[in-house]
Design an enzyme around this catalytic site. Structure first.
Site, PDB file in Angstrom:
ATOM      1  N   GLU A 284       0.831  -1.205   0.000  1.00  0.00           N
ATOM      2  CA  GLU A 284       0.000   0.000   0.000  1.00  0.00           C
ATOM      3  C   GLU A 284       0.867   1.258   0.000  1.00  0.00           C
ATOM      4  O   GLU A 284       0.520   2.280  -0.604  1.00  0.00           O
ATOM      5  CB  GLU A 284      -0.942  -0.003   1.204  1.00  0.00           C
ATOM      6  CG  GLU A 284      -1.971  -1.123   1.196  1.00  0.00           C
ATOM      7  CD  GLU A 284      -2.984  -0.981   0.074  1.00  0.00           C
ATOM      8  OE1 GLU A 284      -3.094   0.118  -0.516  1.00  0.00           O
ATOM      9  OE2 GLU A 284      -3.668  -1.973  -0.221  1.00  0.00           O
ATOM     10  N   TRP A 287       1.613   1.682  -3.501  1.00  0.00           N
ATOM     11  CA  TRP A 287       0.545   2.320  -4.278  1.00  0.00           C
ATOM     12  C   TRP A 287       0.641   3.841  -4.166  1.00  0.00           C
ATOM     13  O   TRP A 287       0.432   4.562  -5.153  1.00  0.00           O
ATOM     14  CB  TRP A 287      -0.811   1.818  -3.793  1.00  0.00           C
ATOM     15  CG  TRP A 287      -1.971   2.350  -4.571  1.00  0.00           C
ATOM     16  CD1 TRP A 287      -2.852   3.314  -4.174  1.00  0.00           C
ATOM     17  CD2 TRP A 287      -2.378   1.973  -5.897  1.00  0.00           C
ATOM     18  NE1 TRP A 287      -3.783   3.559  -5.159  1.00  0.00           N
ATOM     19  CE2 TRP A 287      -3.516   2.749  -6.226  1.00  0.00           C
ATOM     20  CE3 TRP A 287      -1.893   1.048  -6.828  1.00  0.00           C
ATOM     21  CZ2 TRP A 287      -4.175   2.630  -7.449  1.00  0.00           C
ATOM     22  CZ3 TRP A 287      -2.552   0.935  -8.042  1.00  0.00           C
ATOM     23  CH2 TRP A 287      -3.676   1.719  -8.347  1.00  0.00           C
ATOM     24  N   TRP A 315     -20.869  11.354 -19.847  1.00  0.00           N
ATOM     25  CA  TRP A 315     -21.308  11.464 -18.460  1.00  0.00           C
ATOM     26  C   TRP A 315     -22.720  12.033 -18.394  1.00  0.00           C
ATOM     27  O   TRP A 315     -23.124  12.817 -19.252  1.00  0.00           O
ATOM     28  CB  TRP A 315     -20.365  12.367 -17.657  1.00  0.00           C
ATOM     29  CG  TRP A 315     -18.959  11.856 -17.572  1.00  0.00           C
ATOM     30  CD1 TRP A 315     -17.860  12.359 -18.197  1.00  0.00           C
ATOM     31  CD2 TRP A 315     -18.500  10.729 -16.814  1.00  0.00           C
ATOM     32  NE1 TRP A 315     -16.743  11.632 -17.884  1.00  0.00           N
ATOM     33  CE2 TRP A 315     -17.108  10.625 -17.035  1.00  0.00           C
ATOM     34  CE3 TRP A 315     -19.122   9.807 -15.980  1.00  0.00           C
ATOM     35  CZ2 TRP A 315     -16.331   9.634 -16.446  1.00  0.00           C
ATOM     36  CZ3 TRP A 315     -18.355   8.804 -15.387  1.00  0.00           C
ATOM     37  CH2 TRP A 315     -16.985   8.729 -15.622  1.00  0.00           C
ATOM     38  N   ASN A 351     -11.013   2.851   3.262  1.00  0.00           N
ATOM     39  CA  ASN A 351     -10.682   2.751   1.850  1.00  0.00           C
ATOM     40  C   ASN A 351     -11.662   1.893   1.052  1.00  0.00           C
ATOM     41  O   ASN A 351     -12.041   2.241  -0.069  1.00  0.00           O
ATOM     42  CB  ASN A 351      -9.266   2.203   1.660  1.00  0.00           C
ATOM     43  CG  ASN A 351      -8.832   2.232   0.209  1.00  0.00           C
ATOM     44  OD1 ASN A 351      -8.767   3.293  -0.395  1.00  0.00           O
ATOM     45  ND2 ASN A 351      -8.567   1.065  -0.368  1.00  0.00           N
ATOM     46  N   TRP A 369     -16.101  11.754 -12.744  1.00  0.00           N
ATOM     47  CA  TRP A 369     -15.257  11.493 -11.577  1.00  0.00           C
ATOM     48  C   TRP A 369     -14.661  12.765 -10.997  1.00  0.00           C
ATOM     49  O   TRP A 369     -14.360  12.842  -9.799  1.00  0.00           O
ATOM     50  CB  TRP A 369     -14.139  10.510 -11.933  1.00  0.00           C
ATOM     51  CG  TRP A 369     -13.182  10.983 -13.003  1.00  0.00           C
ATOM     52  CD1 TRP A 369     -13.258  10.721 -14.338  1.00  0.00           C
ATOM     53  CD2 TRP A 369     -12.018  11.810 -12.826  1.00  0.00           C
ATOM     54  NE1 TRP A 369     -12.211  11.327 -15.017  1.00  0.00           N
ATOM     55  CE2 TRP A 369     -11.435  11.995 -14.105  1.00  0.00           C
ATOM     56  CE3 TRP A 369     -11.404  12.394 -11.729  1.00  0.00           C
ATOM     57  CZ2 TRP A 369     -10.276  12.747 -14.308  1.00  0.00           C
ATOM     58  CZ3 TRP A 369     -10.251  13.150 -11.922  1.00  0.00           C
ATOM     59  CH2 TRP A 369      -9.708  13.317 -13.197  1.00  0.00           C
ATOM     60  N   TRP A 392      -9.483   8.295  -7.795  1.00  0.00           N
ATOM     61  CA  TRP A 392     -10.767   8.526  -8.466  1.00  0.00           C
ATOM     62  C   TRP A 392     -10.724   8.024  -9.901  1.00  0.00           C
ATOM     63  O   TRP A 392     -11.684   7.414 -10.397  1.00  0.00           O
ATOM     64  CB  TRP A 392     -11.139  10.012  -8.415  1.00  0.00           C
ATOM     65  CG  TRP A 392     -11.933  10.338  -7.193  1.00  0.00           C
ATOM     66  CD1 TRP A 392     -11.467  10.832  -6.007  1.00  0.00           C
ATOM     67  CD2 TRP A 392     -13.334  10.133  -7.013  1.00  0.00           C
ATOM     68  NE1 TRP A 392     -12.491  10.953  -5.104  1.00  0.00           N
ATOM     69  CE2 TRP A 392     -13.658  10.540  -5.699  1.00  0.00           C
ATOM     70  CE3 TRP A 392     -14.345   9.665  -7.828  1.00  0.00           C
ATOM     71  CZ2 TRP A 392     -14.949  10.481  -5.178  1.00  0.00           C
ATOM     72  CZ3 TRP A 392     -15.649   9.606  -7.325  1.00  0.00           C
ATOM     73  CH2 TRP A 392     -15.941  10.006  -6.030  1.00  0.00           C
TER      74      TRP A 392
END
Length: 479
Positions: A284, A287, A315, A351, A369, A392
Site C-alpha cells: 500500500e 501504491w 457522463w 478505503n 469522476w 478517483w
C-alpha cells in the site's frame, strides 16, 4: 550577495516534522543561525488551494510544529503569499548562505523550486534539495524502454529491485536559533490570522475527536498500528467496522511521519522475513509511490483523463438533489451513506468504502469522476495532489492500471460481505441502529422511518452505466 557566515534558511512544505527531515538536518549540521519558514502559498500559478479539511489539519500541524521547534531552540516563521518572492526576501533579509528544502513532485511546485535554485545560484547562495517524502523519486524508476510505468505491479517490483531504502535521520537534539533580520528576528504572521479553521459554522468537532495532528500524533498512530492491526492487515483492512487500517494517510500527506521511518520501523520489528500481512501493507505504501509517479509524469491528473479514450465518455448530469444526497450520506444505500457521513464527521473514510462510494457516484449516478474528486479534495484530511485524483480515476476506469469500468461495486453486496453484523453502518447511521444484522443492509425492506428510500435502482443504473461504456467502446476509431 554571498555571505561569509554559514547562515541557513530552511523552507518546510509537506514535511512538517523534525524526525527524518533531511533539509532540517543539513541546516543543523551547518551549525550557524537557521531560519525555518513555512509559506501558505495559494497564489502561485498552478498551485491548488487546500480544501477545508486539510486547512483544519494544517492549522493544528503547524501549531504542533512550532512548539516542537521552540523546544529545540528554534522558531517557525509563517508567511503567506507567492512562495518564490517570499523565500528570496527571507534569504536576503537573513543574509542566508544556504537554502535547504525537501523536494516536491507536482509540476507547479517543481517549477517554483527550479526557479529558486536558479535565483540562488545567481546570488551566490547555495540551494540544496533532498529526498524526504517518497521512498523512490519518480524519475528514478523507469521501464525497460526508459519511460514511466503505467501498471502498478511491475512498477513496485522495479522499486524493490532498484536499491536499498535508506535509514531515516534522527531528530536533532538541539537546533540553532534563527538568523536576525534587520533589527530583530524575521517577521512572522500569526497562525490565527490565516483563518484556516472553520467558524460559521464550526464543523470540525468530529475531526478534533478523531485525530491528533502533528508529529507526536503520527508517532502514536504508527506505534499503535505496528503493535496490532498490521499483523492482520490482509483481512482487517477490508473491514470498516474494525480498526484494521493504518490511518497514517493524513500524517504521510503532511509529512508528519516519513515513509522511511515507517519502512524502518517495520524492518526493525521483522528483521529477517516480512509476514504476508505486513507485506500487503508495504504494498500500500507502494501504491502511494505509484500515484506520485503518475502525477509526476501526468501533471494534469486531477483534471484530465489518464486514458484519452474517456474524453468521449458520455457522463450524465445529476441534479442538485442527487449530488446533495450523495455528499451528505442520504442515498438510501447504507454502506455509501455510512462512508459519506464518516467523511463529513471525521474527514476520513475507510478505503473499501471509498471505492464503493466513488463507484456509486461515477457509475450508478453516471457522474463525472472530477466532481467526486473535488468533493473529496475539500473534505478529506488526507487529500493530496496525487492520491486523490489517481484513486478517483482508478474507480472511474479512466486511470492507469484502473479498475475496469464494468466493475461496478454493489454497495449492498459489499456491506453484507465486509460489515456483515452492521457495526460500521450503525456507528454512522443511527436511524438504522435497531435493525438486525441482515435487515440493516437493505432497510427499504423493513419500512424504516427517517431514512431515505434508495436514490436509484441498482440493477437499472448498472445497466445504464454498462450501456454508456459500450457506446464509448463502439466509438473507438477503427484501425
Amino acid at each position: 550577495m554571498a555571505s561569509t557566515e554559514e547562515t541557513s534558511l530552511v523552507w518546510l512544505r509537506d514535511d512538517l516534522r523534525l524526525d527524518d527531515n533531511p533539509a532540517l538536518d543539513a541546516a543543523a549540521r551547518l551549525g550557524g543561525p537557521m531560519t525555518v519558514v513555512y509559506i501558505l502559498d495559494e497564489e502561485s500559478e498552478g498551485v491548488r488551494p487546500l480544501g477545508g479539511a486539510t486547512r483544519w489539519w494544517l492549522h493544528h500541524s503547524l501549531a504542533a510544529l512550532a512548539a516542537d521547534l521552540e523546544s529545540k531552540g528554534s522558531r517557525l516563521v509563517l508567511r503567506r503569499g507567492p512562495a518564490a518572492g517570499i523565500i528570496q526576501e527571507q534569504a536576503t533579509r537573513t543574509k542566508a548562505s544556504h537554502i535547504f528544502w525537501n523536494r516536491r513532485y507536482g509540476l507547479p511546485e517543481r517549477t517554483i523550486d527550479a526557479g529558486l535554485k536558479d535565483w540562488a545560484g545567481s546570488n551566490g547562495i547555495e540551494a540544496a534539495s533532498f529526498q524526504a517524502n517518497l521512498l523512490f523519486e519518480p524519475w528514478t524508476i523507469q521501464t525497460g524502454t526508459g519511460g514511466p510505468y503505467k501498471v502498478y505491479s511491475p512498477f513496485w517490483r522495479a522499486c524493490l529491485a532498484a536499491a536499498d531504502i535508506r535509514d531515516p535521520f534522527e531528530a536533532p537534539e538541539t537546533l540553532p536559533g534563527p538568523a536576525p533580520s534587520g533589527r530583530g528576528l524575521p517577521a512572522s504572521d500569526t497562525l490565527g490570522s490565516w483563518e484556516l479553521l472553520p467558524t460559521s459554522p464550526d464543523w470540525s468537532g468530529g475531526l478534533a475527536e478523531a485525530w491528533e495532528p502533528g508529529e507526536k500524533g503520527a508517532a502514536h498512530r504508527l506505534e499503535d498500528f505496528l503493535d496490532g492491526p498490521i499483523e492482520d492487515y490482509g483481512t482487517g483492512r477490508n473491514l470498516p467496522g474494525t480498526d484494521g487500517t493504518s490511518r497514517l494517510s493524513p500524517y504521510l500527506r503532511f509529512g508528519e511521519v516519513s515513509p522511511f521511518r515507517v519502512w524502518r520501523e517495520i524492518r526493525r520489528r521483522h528483521p529477517r522475513q516480512v509476514p504476508a500481512d505486513v507485506g500487503i501493507f508495504r504494498s500500500e505504501l507502494g501504491w502511494r509511490e505509484f500515484n506520485w509517479h503518475l502525477l509526476y509524469h501526468n501533471p494534469d491528473l486531477a483534471t484530465q483523463n489518464f486514458r484519452p479514450a474517456f474524453d468521449r465518455f458520455q457522463w450524465g448530469s445529476p441534479g442538485k438533489q442527487e449530488l446533495a444526497a450523495w455528499r451528505h450520506g442520504n442515498t438510501g444505500y447504507p454502506l455509501v451513506d455510512a462512508g459519506m457521513r464518516q467523511l463529513w464527521q471525521t474527514g476520513w473514510m475507510h478505503n473499501r468504502v471509498r471505492m464503493a462510494a466513488a463507484s456509486f457516484l461515477v457509475k450508478n449516478l453516471l457522474t463525472d469522476w472530477r466532481i467526486g474528486e473535488e468533493w473529496f479534495w475539500d473534505t478529506l484530511v488526507d487529500a493530496d495532489a496525487a492520491n486523490n485524483p489517481a484513486n478517483w480515476q482508478w474507480v472511474a476506469g479512466s486511470g492507469a492500471d484502473a479498475s475496469p469500468y464494468y466493475r461496478i461495486f454493489n454497495p449492498v453486496t459489499q456491506s453484507k460481505k465486509f460489515d456483515a453484523a452492521g457495526r460500521y453502518l450503525r456507528e454512522f447511521i443511527p436511524e438504522l441502529a435497531q435493525l438486525d444484522g441482515k435487515a440493516i443492509h437493505e432497510p427499504w425492506k423493513s419500512g424504516v422511518q427517517g431514512y431515505p428510500e434508495p436514490l436509484v435502482d441498482l440493477p437499472e443504473s448498472r445497466e445504464r452505466a454498462l450501456n454508456t461504456y459500450q457506446q464509448l467502446k463502439d466509438s473507438e476509431p477503427s484501425g
